[in-house]
Write an enzyme that holds these catalytic residues in place. Structure first.
Site, PDB file in Angstrom:
ATOM      1  N   LYS A  53     -12.978 -25.274  -4.455  1.00  0.00           N
ATOM      2  CA  LYS A  53     -12.900 -23.977  -3.783  1.00  0.00           C
ATOM      3  C   LYS A  53     -14.102 -23.119  -4.161  1.00  0.00           C
ATOM      4  CE  LYS A  53      -7.888 -24.093  -3.324  1.00  0.00           C
ATOM      5  NZ  LYS A  53      -6.594 -23.791  -3.923  1.00  0.00           N
ATOM      6  N   GLN A  97      -4.366 -20.302  -8.931  1.00  0.00           N
ATOM      7  CA  GLN A  97      -3.960 -21.671  -8.583  1.00  0.00           C
ATOM      8  C   GLN A  97      -2.540 -21.945  -9.088  1.00  0.00           C
ATOM      9  OE1 GLN A  97      -5.844 -23.880  -6.705  1.00  0.00           O
ATOM     10  NE2 GLN A  97      -4.076 -25.234  -6.787  1.00  0.00           N
ATOM     11  N   ASP A 120      -4.440 -15.794  -0.296  1.00  0.00           N
ATOM     12  CA  ASP A 120      -3.519 -16.905  -0.061  1.00  0.00           C
ATOM     13  C   ASP A 120      -2.420 -16.506   0.917  1.00  0.00           C
ATOM     14  OD1 ASP A 120      -4.170 -19.266  -1.340  1.00  0.00           O
ATOM     15  OD2 ASP A 120      -3.553 -18.502  -3.297  1.00  0.00           O
TER      16      ASP A 120
END
Ligand code: NAP
Length: 297
Positions: A53, A97, A120
């Site tokens: 990422k 994460q 997200d």
């Protein structure tokens, strides 16, 4: 019939190119989007995701800040870091994460990220926006699936979609997005009865379960579109192999379109994360989302 492959890698490259163009436009205004990624512990798969990422962010001109915390870190220490990132003017997006270690409540952490820096779409405020069909940041994996579907079918109106899995990060937002696209949506999960019969009615199947090769040809209607979100590591000939939730070989013979694993939804998820970072950065600077990205939402 042999299904056509929806090439997630190629489509993700296109999306990333559009993100690069949008970043260049922001640069002309003296703005560089920033993405902070936070990883807790040493899980090998999570480390690979986070590294990828960060690398992808840099490639499209997004400034990447990476924070790696020990497995033993307390919830308060993680909250302190998120609070700092919430206040940091160089940071437009914060990604923590998942999964997090046992001592940390993921919901508390996700809710502590400012909605305007949530890339997200897991924050309660942004989840609510999808539910109400209002503009907002959309969770990366479901957004990636939607872009894949739109790449082969202009309108999804009236189509019968079955989502297998109801997680907060994939299944639920996916169902809501497809409802917003005027599909007729059914979600099945581990407690559902007659799953195979329900899936067999679907024009669109989204498999987001985490069980290797669960969806067999006998579950699939001829001509269905099959999106495989699953990423499962299995041992094959003394090596580790990635497979999806769909038995690709069997189902390819029946479906009209299918996504491969790897090279399907995975690359789209990362591309959408970059897009969401530009989305939040544009909003922060009171700019509307660049036209080329608006078309993708
Ligand atoms: P999750 O949180 O574990 O949710 C799995 C869902 O599947 C649950 O709703 C569960 O039902 C349901 N389920 C379990 N067994 C089932 C069965 N036999 N039949 C029908 N439904 C069943 O997983 P997730 O985070 O949504 O992820 C799903 C998969 O997608 C995993 O393989 C994950 O690695 C992958 N993934 C990929 C990406 C990507 O970028 N490609 C992103 C995220 C996730 P209950 O709710 O009843 O327990």
């Amino acid at each position: 019939m042999t299904a056509k492959i929806i090439d997630g890698k190629a489509l993700a490259t296109k999306v990333r190119n559009e993100v690069s163009k949008a970043v260049l436009e922001l640069n002309k205004k003296g703005i560089t989007p920033g993405l902070a990624t936070v990883i807790v512990g040493n899980d090998a798969a999570s480390s690979i995701y986070v590294t990828n990422k960060g690398k992808s962010a840099k490639e499209v001109g997004i400034k990447s800040l990476q924070y790696s915390l020990a497995e033993s870190v307390s919830e308060n220490e993680l909250l302190k870091l998120i609070n700092e990132l919430n206040l940091n003017k160089d940071v437009d997006g914060i990604l923590v994460q998942l999964p997090l270690p046992k001592q940390i409540n993921s919901e508390v952490i996700l809710d502590s990220i400012k909605p305007s820096k949530d890339v997200d779409g897991f924050n309660i405020f942004n989840a609510g926006n999808i539910y109400l069909n209002r503009e907002g940041v959309i969770p990366c994996t479901p957004l990636g699936c939607l872009i894949m579907l739109r790449s082969i079918q202009k309108s999804l109106k009236g189509m019968n979609a079955v989502i297998i899995g109801r997680s907060n990060i994939v299944g639920k937002p996916m169902a809501q997005l497809l409802l917003n696209e005027d599909c007729t949506v059914t979600t099945v999960h581990s407690k559902s009865n007659n799953i195979q019969r329900i899936v067999k009615e679907a024009d669109i199947i989204i498999a987001a379960v985490g069980i290797p090769n669960l969806v067999k040809a006998s579950w699939v209607k001829k001509g269905a579109i099959v999106i495989d979100v699953g990423i499962n590591r299995i041992n094959y000939k003394d090596k580790t192999k990635l497979v999806g939730d769909v038995d690709f070989k069997e189902v390819q013979a029946l479906a009209s379109y299918i996504t491969p694993v790897p090279g399907g939804v995975g690359p789209m998820t990362i591309a959408c994360l970059l897009m969401n970072t530009v989305f939040q950065c544009s909003r922060k600077n009171n700019l509307s989302l660049p036209e080329n990205l608006k078309n993708l939402y």
